[in-house]
Design a protein around this motif. Structure first.
Motif, PDB file in Angstrom:
ATOM      1  N   ASP A 103       0.865  -1.181   0.000  1.00 34.03           N
ATOM      2  CA  ASP A 103       0.000   0.000   0.000  1.00 34.03           C
ATOM      3  C   ASP A 103       0.906   1.236   0.000  1.00 34.03           C
ATOM      4  O   ASP A 103       1.643   1.465   0.961  1.00 34.03           O
ATOM      5  CB  ASP A 103      -0.885  -0.014   1.247  1.00 34.03           C
ATOM      6  CG  ASP A 103      -1.809   1.195   1.351  1.00 34.03           C
ATOM      7  OD1 ASP A 103      -1.570   2.224   0.673  1.00 34.03           O
ATOM      8  OD2 ASP A 103      -2.778   1.134   2.132  1.00 34.03           O
ATOM      9  N   PRO A 104       0.891   2.054  -1.059  1.00 30.47           N
ATOM     10  CA  PRO A 104       1.828   3.177  -1.135  1.00 30.47           C
ATOM     11  C   PRO A 104       1.557   4.271  -0.101  1.00 30.47           C
ATOM     12  O   PRO A 104       2.463   5.008   0.261  1.00 30.47           O
ATOM     13  CB  PRO A 104       1.640   3.708  -2.563  1.00 30.47           C
ATOM     14  CG  PRO A 104       0.277   3.255  -2.964  1.00 30.47           C
ATOM     15  CD  PRO A 104       0.033   1.963  -2.251  1.00 30.47           C
ATOM     16  N   ARG A 105       0.342   4.374   0.389  1.00 31.99           N
ATOM     17  CA  ARG A 105       0.027   5.420   1.369  1.00 31.99           C
ATOM     18  C   ARG A 105       0.374   5.028   2.789  1.00 31.99           C
ATOM     19  O   ARG A 105       0.646   5.883   3.621  1.00 31.99           O
ATOM     20  CB  ARG A 105      -1.452   5.796   1.286  1.00 31.99           C
ATOM     21  CG  ARG A 105      -1.762   6.499  -0.009  1.00 31.99           C
ATOM     22  CD  ARG A 105      -3.112   7.103   0.020  1.00 31.99           C
ATOM     23  NE  ARG A 105      -3.350   7.811  -1.235  1.00 31.99           N
ATOM     24  CZ  ARG A 105      -4.507   8.255  -1.614  1.00 31.99           C
ATOM     25  NH1 ARG A 105      -5.560   8.078  -0.839  1.00 31.99           N
ATOM     26  NH2 ARG A 105      -4.631   8.881  -2.756  1.00 31.99           N
ATOM     27  N   GLN A 106       0.310   3.751   3.091  1.00 33.33           N
ATOM     28  CA  GLN A 106       0.684   3.276   4.425  1.00 33.33           C
ATOM     29  C   GLN A 106       1.297   1.882   4.319  1.00 33.33           C
ATOM     30  O   GLN A 106       0.639   0.889   4.542  1.00 33.33           O
ATOM     31  CB  GLN A 106      -0.513   3.306   5.383  1.00 33.33           C
ATOM     32  CG  GLN A 106      -1.704   2.506   4.921  1.00 33.33           C
ATOM     33  CD  GLN A 106      -2.743   2.369   6.006  1.00 33.33           C
ATOM     34  OE1 GLN A 106      -2.577   2.812   7.142  1.00 33.33           O
ATOM     35  NE2 GLN A 106      -3.848   1.736   5.681  1.00 33.33           N
ATOM     36  N   PRO A 107       2.582   1.834   3.992  1.00 31.76           N
ATOM     37  CA  PRO A 107       3.237   0.530   3.859  1.00 31.76           C
ATOM     38  C   PRO A 107       3.347  -0.221   5.186  1.00 31.76           C
ATOM     39  O   PRO A 107       3.635  -1.401   5.195  1.00 31.76           O
ATOM     40  CB  PRO A 107       4.612   0.878   3.302  1.00 31.76           C
ATOM     41  CG  PRO A 107       4.805   2.328   3.567  1.00 31.76           C
ATOM     42  CD  PRO A 107       3.462   2.952   3.657  1.00 31.76           C
ATOM     43  N   ARG A 108       3.093   0.472   6.297  1.00 31.91           N
ATOM     44  CA  ARG A 108       3.114  -0.166   7.617  1.00 31.91           C
ATOM     45  C   ARG A 108       1.811   0.175   8.344  1.00 31.91           C
ATOM     46  O   ARG A 108       1.773   1.035   9.202  1.00 31.91           O
ATOM     47  CB  ARG A 108       4.308   0.317   8.435  1.00 31.91           C
ATOM     48  CG  ARG A 108       5.651  -0.049   7.822  1.00 31.91           C
ATOM     49  CD  ARG A 108       6.815   0.442   8.663  1.00 31.91           C
ATOM     50  NE  ARG A 108       6.951  -0.355   9.866  1.00 31.91           N
ATOM     51  CZ  ARG A 108       6.828   0.113  11.103  1.00 31.91           C
ATOM     52  NH1 ARG A 108       6.568   1.379  11.323  1.00 31.91           N
ATOM     53  NH2 ARG A 108       6.972  -0.671  12.141  1.00 31.91           N
ATOM     54  N   ALA A 109       0.731  -0.492   8.017  1.00 28.70           N
ATOM     55  CA  ALA A 109      -0.557  -0.250   8.669  1.00 28.70           C
ATOM     56  C   ALA A 109      -0.549  -0.924  10.037  1.00 28.70           C
ATOM     57  O   ALA A 109       0.039  -1.984  10.210  1.00 28.70           O
ATOM     58  CB  ALA A 109      -1.694  -0.792   7.815  1.00 28.70           C
ATOM     59  N   GLN A 110      -1.201  -0.298  10.997  1.00 26.45           N
ATOM     60  CA  GLN A 110      -1.187  -0.890  12.331  1.00 26.45           C
ATOM     61  C   GLN A 110      -2.575  -0.905  12.963  1.00 26.45           C
ATOM     62  O   GLN A 110      -3.441  -0.115  12.619  1.00 26.45           O
ATOM     63  CB  GLN A 110      -0.218  -0.146  13.242  1.00 26.45           C
ATOM     64  CG  GLN A 110      -0.609   1.278  13.559  1.00 26.45           C
ATOM     65  CD  GLN A 110       0.433   1.966  14.410  1.00 26.45           C
ATOM     66  OE1 GLN A 110       1.625   1.660  14.328  1.00 26.45           O
ATOM     67  NE2 GLN A 110       0.020   2.903  15.228  1.00 26.45           N
ATOM     68  N   VAL A 111      -2.745  -1.847  13.867  1.00 25.88           N
ATOM     69  CA  VAL A 111      -3.944  -1.939  14.695  1.00 25.88           C
ATOM     70  C   VAL A 111      -3.468  -1.967  16.146  1.00 25.88           C
ATOM     71  O   VAL A 111      -2.405  -2.513  16.456  1.00 25.88           O
ATOM     72  CB  VAL A 111      -4.791  -3.186  14.344  1.00 25.88           C
ATOM     73  CG1 VAL A 111      -4.016  -4.457  14.580  1.00 25.88           C
ATOM     74  CG2 VAL A 111      -6.088  -3.189  15.139  1.00 25.88           C
ATOM     75  N   ARG A 112      -4.235  -1.348  17.016  1.00 26.11           N
ATOM     76  CA  ARG A 112      -3.860  -1.219  18.422  1.00 26.11           C
ATOM     77  C   ARG A 112      -4.834  -2.016  19.285  1.00 26.11           C
ATOM     78  O   ARG A 112      -6.044  -1.952  19.060  1.00 26.11           O
ATOM     79  CB  ARG A 112      -3.920   0.251  18.783  1.00 26.11           C
ATOM     80  CG  ARG A 112      -3.278   0.621  20.038  1.00 26.11           C
ATOM     81  CD  ARG A 112      -3.213   2.124  20.103  1.00 26.11           C
ATOM     82  NE  ARG A 112      -2.916   2.536  21.446  1.00 26.11           N
ATOM     83  CZ  ARG A 112      -3.147   3.740  21.916  1.00 26.11           C
ATOM     84  NH1 ARG A 112      -3.690   4.657  21.144  1.00 26.11           N
ATOM     85  NH2 ARG A 112      -2.836   4.025  23.145  1.00 26.11           N
ATOM     86  N   LEU A 113      -4.303  -2.747  20.254  1.00 30.80           N
ATOM     87  CA  LEU A 113      -5.122  -3.482  21.211  1.00 30.80           C
ATOM     88  C   LEU A 113      -4.909  -2.877  22.588  1.00 30.80           C
ATOM     89  O   LEU A 113      -3.763  -2.742  23.027  1.00 30.80           O
ATOM     90  CB  LEU A 113      -4.759  -4.974  21.239  1.00 30.80           C
ATOM     91  CG  LEU A 113      -5.265  -5.789  20.066  1.00 30.80           C
ATOM     92  CD1 LEU A 113      -4.372  -5.617  18.865  1.00 30.80           C
ATOM     93  CD2 LEU A 113      -5.360  -7.254  20.445  1.00 30.80           C
ATOM     94  N   THR A 114      -5.989  -2.506  23.252  1.00 26.87           N
ATOM     95  CA  THR A 114      -5.886  -1.907  24.567  1.00 26.87           C
ATOM     96  C   THR A 114      -6.809  -2.641  25.550  1.00 26.87           C
ATOM     97  O   THR A 114      -7.751  -3.312  25.141  1.00 26.87           O
ATOM     98  CB  THR A 114      -6.288  -0.410  24.538  1.00 26.87           C
ATOM     99  OG1 THR A 114      -7.658  -0.299  24.136  1.00 26.87           O
ATOM    100  CG2 THR A 114      -5.412   0.384  23.574  1.00 26.87           C
TER     101      THR A 114
END
Length: 195
Positions: free
Chosen positions: A179-190
């Motif tokens: 993905d050129p806009r976000q090559p490192r997508a993340q999800v957060r667990l809290t």
């Protein structure tokens, strides 16, 4: 008439031999350290000193300017109270290619050894990825999602990983893709860990 006494001339610094070898060695060491720091930081941040051709090119023929777009839902997952006595918590999230070209996910990583993640794409579960540098690391794996296609991101949190712990939980799962806009997508667990 006054007479000048000849004085010995000191050679200029550019003509001196040797100079300050300690200064040159320190400068060379600093340059080497900065280059090494750049390589380590670029690896951690997901950048690559050399572009990867296999990820850069759109993979859908005839789609000029089309690009993949990785979406994770929800972007923040509330675990609530996690009981250490009850053991490992497993949650499923949705990964979608919201773009117009094939999305290729090449690896994942977590922010802590207590958390691991696997992608289930096209009905096939992928390997577990954890914190980089902790345990075995899957090599050669990738998953491809066509435009509009979905996959399941399975995440496990182990409350026993840090021994007896009580308090807030805040963990990240990072997906590396083309993905050129976000090559490192993340999800957060809290959440909060309790007895």
């Amino acid at each position: 008439m006054s007479r000048r006494t000849p004085t010995a001339r000191r050679p200029s610094s550019r003509h001196r031999r040797g100079g300050r070898p300690g200064l040159w060695l320190a400068a060379a060491a600093a340059v080497i350290a900065m280059a090494g720091g750049y390589l380590v930081a670029s690896r951690w941040l997901g950048a690559s000193p050399t572009p990867r051709a296999d990820l850069a090119a759109p993979t859908q023929a005839g789609a000029a300017g089309a690009a993949p777009a990785l979406r994770i839902a929800p972007p923040v997952y509330q675990l609530g109270e996690v009981s250490q006595a009850k053991g490992v918590v497993t949650v499923d999230l949705t990964v979608t290619n919201a773009g117009a070209a094939d999305l290729v996910i090449t690896e994942m990583e977590t922010s802590c050894g207590c958390t691991r993640a696997a992608l289930i794409a096209n009905g096939r579960p992928g390997p577990w990825f954890g914190m980089r540098g902790h345990g075995e690391w899957p090599v050669g794996w990738s998953a491809r999602l066509g435009p509009g296609q979905r996959a399941t991101l399975r995440v496990q949190y182990d409350p026993d990983a840090h021994g007896i712990y009580r308090g807030p939980i805040d963990r990240l799962v990072v997906l590396h893709s083309n993905d050129p806009r976000q090559p490192r997508a993340q999800v957060r667990l809290t959440g909060t860990q309790v007895p």
